[in-house]
Design an enzyme around this catalytic site. Structure first.
Site, PDB file in Angstrom:
ATOM      1  N   ARG A  84       1.131  -1.395  -0.427  1.00 33.47           N
ATOM      2  CA  ARG A  84       0.089   0.150  -0.441  1.00 33.47           C
ATOM      3  C   ARG A  84       0.738   1.115  -0.232  1.00 33.47           C
ATOM      4  O   ARG A  84       1.976   1.068   0.633  1.00 33.47           O
ATOM      5  CB  ARG A  84      -0.659   0.158   1.470  1.00 33.47           C
ATOM      6  CG  ARG A  84      -1.384   0.762   1.471  1.00 33.47           C
ATOM      7  CD  ARG A  84      -2.288   0.871   3.094  1.00 33.47           C
ATOM      8  NE  ARG A  84      -3.106   2.391   2.949  1.00 33.47           N
ATOM      9  CZ  ARG A  84      -2.606   3.400   4.259  1.00 33.47           C
ATOM     10  NH1 ARG A  84      -2.113   3.083   4.434  1.00 33.47           N
ATOM     11  NH2 ARG A  84      -4.021   4.547   3.669  1.00 33.47           N
ATOM     12  N   HIS A 129      -2.678  11.057   0.694  1.00 37.14           N
ATOM     13  CA  HIS A 129      -1.856  10.775   2.427  1.00 37.14           C
ATOM     14  C   HIS A 129      -1.689  12.135   2.515  1.00 37.14           C
ATOM     15  O   HIS A 129      -0.460  12.513   2.889  1.00 37.14           O
ATOM     16  CB  HIS A 129      -1.003   9.594   2.485  1.00 37.14           C
ATOM     17  CG  HIS A 129      -0.626   9.071   3.676  1.00 37.14           C
ATOM     18  ND1 HIS A 129      -1.063   7.855   3.813  1.00 37.14           N
ATOM     19  CD2 HIS A 129      -0.197   9.634   5.138  1.00 37.14           C
ATOM     20  CE1 HIS A 129      -0.233   7.603   4.849  1.00 37.14           C
ATOM     21  NE2 HIS A 129       0.077   8.596   5.644  1.00 37.14           N
ATOM     22  N   GLU A 174      -7.174   8.695   6.709  1.00 37.23           N
ATOM     23  CA  GLU A 174      -6.777   8.780   7.814  1.00 37.23           C
ATOM     24  C   GLU A 174      -7.684  10.518   7.721  1.00 37.23           C
ATOM     25  O   GLU A 174      -7.350  11.169   8.764  1.00 37.23           O
ATOM     26  CB  GLU A 174      -5.970   8.980   8.588  1.00 37.23           C
ATOM     27  CG  GLU A 174      -5.039   7.327   9.434  1.00 37.23           C
ATOM     28  CD  GLU A 174      -4.348   7.451  10.244  1.00 37.23           C
ATOM     29  OE1 GLU A 174      -3.498   9.010  10.625  1.00 37.23           O
ATOM     30  OE2 GLU A 174      -3.460   6.716  10.380  1.00 37.23           O
ATOM     31  N   ASN A 314      -7.192   1.808   9.612  1.00 37.17           N
ATOM     32  CA  ASN A 314      -5.225   1.857  10.779  1.00 37.17           C
ATOM     33  C   ASN A 314      -5.734   1.799  12.109  1.00 37.17           C
ATOM     34  O   ASN A 314      -6.707   2.362  12.710  1.00 37.17           O
ATOM     35  CB  ASN A 314      -4.766   3.265  10.162  1.00 37.17           C
ATOM     36  CG  ASN A 314      -4.424   2.990   8.525  1.00 37.17           C
ATOM     37  OD1 ASN A 314      -4.545   2.617   7.748  1.00 37.17           O
ATOM     38  ND2 ASN A 314      -3.838   4.838   8.607  1.00 37.17           N
ATOM     39  N   TYR A 316      -3.843   1.596  15.812  1.00 37.42           N
ATOM     40  CA  TYR A 316      -2.412   1.107  16.471  1.00 37.42           C
ATOM     41  C   TYR A 316      -2.528   1.146  17.739  1.00 37.42           C
ATOM     42  O   TYR A 316      -1.602  -0.069  18.230  1.00 37.42           O
ATOM     43  CB  TYR A 316      -1.683   2.331  16.046  1.00 37.42           C
ATOM     44  CG  TYR A 316      -0.876   3.290  14.734  1.00 37.42           C
ATOM     45  CD1 TYR A 316      -1.619   3.030  13.892  1.00 37.42           C
ATOM     46  CD2 TYR A 316       0.330   2.124  14.837  1.00 37.42           C
ATOM     47  CE1 TYR A 316      -1.036   3.690  12.802  1.00 37.42           C
ATOM     48  CE2 TYR A 316       0.701   2.884  13.396  1.00 37.42           C
ATOM     49  CZ  TYR A 316       0.447   2.994  11.803  1.00 37.42           C
ATOM     50  OH  TYR A 316       0.873   3.223  10.816  1.00 37.42           O
ATOM     51  N   GLU A 384      -3.221  -0.249   7.973  1.00 38.98           N
ATOM     52  CA  GLU A 384      -1.384   0.190   9.116  1.00 38.98           C
ATOM     53  C   GLU A 384      -2.007  -0.728  10.002  1.00 38.98           C
ATOM     54  O   GLU A 384      -2.441   0.042  10.939  1.00 38.98           O
ATOM     55  CB  GLU A 384      -1.739   1.464   8.922  1.00 38.98           C
ATOM     56  CG  GLU A 384      -1.317   2.486   7.784  1.00 38.98           C
ATOM     57  CD  GLU A 384      -1.150   4.011   8.266  1.00 38.98           C
ATOM     58  OE1 GLU A 384      -0.815   4.687   9.111  1.00 38.98           O
ATOM     59  OE2 GLU A 384      -1.456   4.725   7.239  1.00 38.98           O
TER      60      GLU A 384
HETATM   61  C1  PNW Z   1      -0.604   7.048  10.880  1.00 36.12           C
HETATM   62  N1  PNW Z   1      -2.970   7.777  16.913  1.00 36.12           N
HETATM   63  O1  PNW Z   1      -1.101   8.367  11.902  1.00 36.12           O
HETATM   64  C2  PNW Z   1      -0.483   6.779   9.586  1.00 36.12           C
HETATM   65  O2  PNW Z   1      -1.237   7.328   8.577  1.00 36.12           O
HETATM   66  C3  PNW Z   1       1.121   7.438   9.541  1.00 36.12           C
HETATM   67  O3  PNW Z   1       1.653   8.577   7.815  1.00 36.12           O
HETATM   68  C4  PNW Z   1       2.431   7.730  10.881  1.00 36.12           C
HETATM   69  O4  PNW Z   1       2.950   7.765   9.696  1.00 36.12           O
HETATM   70  C5  PNW Z   1       1.266   6.960  11.001  1.00 36.12           C
HETATM   71  O5  PNW Z   1      -0.044   6.366  11.563  1.00 36.12           O
HETATM   72  C6  PNW Z   1       2.243   6.724  12.584  1.00 36.12           C
HETATM   73  O6  PNW Z   1       2.435   7.550  13.359  1.00 36.12           O
HETATM   74  C7  PNW Z   1      -1.151   7.677  12.682  1.00 36.12           C
HETATM   75  O7  PNW Z   1      -2.939   9.279  17.484  1.00 36.12           O
HETATM   76  C8  PNW Z   1      -1.076   9.698  14.139  1.00 36.12           C
HETATM   77  O8  PNW Z   1      -3.453   7.105  17.239  1.00 36.12           O
HETATM   78  C9  PNW Z   1      -1.959   9.541  15.015  1.00 36.12           C
HETATM   79  C10 PNW Z   1      -2.504   7.844  15.332  1.00 36.12           C
HETATM   80  C11 PNW Z   1      -2.719   6.903  14.662  1.00 36.12           C
HETATM   81  C12 PNW Z   1      -2.144   7.126  13.685  1.00 36.12           C
END
Ligand code: PNW
Length: 489
Positions: A84, A129, A174, A314, A316, A384
């Site tokens: 991706r 993006h 996002e 996405n 995390y 992601e």
């Molecule tokens: C993503 N949060 O952003 C983005 O899509 C990427 O470009 C970035 O490099 C990656 O995560 C790592 O940061 C995020 O606050 C920004 O939970 C913030 C959050 C999650 C994802």
């Protein structure tokens, strides 16, 4: 024991897509080469360098513009099914408008895509993006309702140029980070800090832009090209800290992702109910004639509702939400003040190099089961998921390997729970420009030497662990790479 062995042998389906993800501004470099126009990250980092932690920028980044063949070689080393990546709008359309196409920009992406296809790697394109052409920002960017037409015109150029070979299109990456961080706060370009209405204006215009681009695909290209078009939304898990905090957690989920997901994926359409009500009440108390959250017309609501072939997630981490604990003073008015909750992160959740990112157990299962119930189990891709380490930890990244194994166990639980999940993209292929954090946090399966003009890429330990899972379709928790020498299988 028997049960543990059985659990360890759970398999990912053969057609499950394993990949990695990147974004144009974070990896490409070549910011002004071969006719590329300026975008809002070029503009912000050049004119306001101190907003980036190490005062760096993406002028060169991982220099993937010149290293794309090496990047595809890395995909082959990892045995990836899919990759991706995002397109730089201003590399293709230097002013943002579709009247003037930059042939060198189109050629670069053609070469990149063809190189992937040569080795059977499925390309997934993100159209946007975060790197808006600066000329469009000067006209208001996502605060201008015409953004939806400019974006649809750009999308048409993209489908026409690449859709014969690319079958997965993601309109936006996002919306929360675009709208809240860029317009409602000052933590992403264009750092507008328009706290009262910035997030909400952008949210409405962005989902309409998504829907118009979706229908350009649906009406003009789907029949001939036979692909899919969706959107990626950041969905971290927000659970209730105690049973009394359920309403607070629901408001937070609506403010974080529901505001973008509900208009597209819910059966009734429009913005989420509890959040809309809260913003309307607060707006009235603050003396506004209308809610700060703009409503959709019936026609807009119908346009947006159902306009996606899949839901890109996405994901995390997770947080616990409290109605009473850890509340902070927010700007008034603003989205955080409208929601007004506190966040609790248990001390025992392992910490990454990023303040916002801990290993929150089972958060993938919680988030995707919730979305499945709420939105009638659409097709999902995890677009992601990843872990950050500090630059000094180099190639030794046991914690990243631990994180990926835990995340992929949660993916298996998610598949067992009947969620229609079709793929998983690790963030990220290689180290890259981590937005406001510059190069101070690393997300790559491969290390990039940013001191080296060649931007040499070297696999980390986690690269071997991920490759082992992709090749074998199960998670072997005791696997250790025999050496750090990577080969193509
Ligand atoms: C993503 N949060 O952003 C983005 O899509 C990427 O470009 C970035 O490099 C990656 O995560 C790592 O940061 C995020 O606050 C920004 O939970 C913030 C959050 C999650 C994802």
């Amino acid at each position: 024991c028997q049960a543990a062995t059985v659990k360890q042998q759970r398999k990912f389906p053969d057609d499950f897509l394993f990949g990695t993800a990147t974004a144009s501004y974070q990896i490409e470099g070549a910011w002004n080469e071969d006719g590329k126009g300026e975008n809002i990250w070029d503009y912000m980092t050049h004119n306001n360098p101190t907003v980036i932690k190490d005062e760096s920028n993406g002028d060169i980044a991982a220099d993937s513009y010149h290293n794309y063949k090496r990047d595809v070689e890395i995909m082959r080393e990892l045995s990836l099914d899919a990759y991706r990546f995002s397109l730089s709008w201003s590399r293709i359309l230097p002013t943002g408008m579709a009247n003037e196409i930059n042939p060198a920009g189109v050629e670069f992406y053609n070469n990149y895509i063809n190189e992937m296809l040569r080795y059977n790697i499925t390309p997934m394109i993100t159209l946007y993006h975060w790197d808006l052409p600066q000329k469009l920002q000067e006209l208001g960017g996502f605060a201008n309702p015409y953004i939806s037409d400019w974006f649809a015109d750009y999308a048409r150029v993209v489908y026409k140029s690449f859709g014969d070979r690319v079958k997965h299109f993601i309109t936006f990456n996002e919306p929360r980070e675009i709208c809240f961080e860029g317009y409602g706060a000052a933590t992403k370009a264009p750092i507008l800090n328009s706290t009262a209405i910035g997030t909400y204006l952008c949210a409405k215009h962005l989902v309409i832009a998504h829907a118009k681009a979706y229908y350009v695909y649906d009406k003009e290209f789907r029949e001939a090209q036979g692909g899919q078009c969706g959107i990626t939304i950041s969905v971290n898990w927000f659970g209730a800290h105690t049973p009394e905090d359920e309403y607070a957690a629901e408001l937070k989920r609506q403010a974080e992702w529901g505001i973008y997901a509900e208009p597209i994926f819910s059966s009734q359409g429009g913005f989420p109910k509890e959040l809309s009500q809260r913003i309307a009440e607060k707006s009235a108390a603050q003396g506004y004639a209308k809610s700060r959250l703009p409503e959709f017309t019936d026609e807009e609501k119908a346009l947006v509702q159902g306009a996606s072939d899949f839901f890109g997630v996405n994901h995390y981490t997770g947080y616990l939400i409290s109605a009473t604990q850890n509340r902070v003073q927010n700007p008034v008015p603003s989205l955080p003040d409208d929601v007004d909750i506190g966040v609790v992160v248990p001390d025992e959740w392992p910490k990454s190099a990023s303040t916002w990112l801990t290993l929150s157990p089972n958060s993938i299962l919680y988030a995707l089961s919730h979305l499945k119930e709420r939105y009638n189990n659409p097709i999902f891709y995890i677009t992601e998921n990843g872990w950050s380490t500090p630059p000094e930890s180099g190639l030794n990244d046991d914690m990243r390997a631990t994180y990926y194994r835990a995340a992929l166990e949660s993916v298996l639980d998610t598949l067992d729970a009947g969620v229609n999940l079709k793929g998983y993209m690790a963030w990220s292929l290689v180290d890259n420009f981590e937005w406001m954090e510059g190069y101070t946090e690393r997300f790559g399966l491969y290390n990039v030497d940013f001191e080296d003009p060649a931007r040499t890429r070297t696999p980390r330990k986690s690269a071997f662990v991920y490759k082992h899972i992709v090749n074998n379709r199960f998670i072997d928790h005791s696997y250790e790479p025999e050496s750090m020498i990577m080969t193509i299988d």
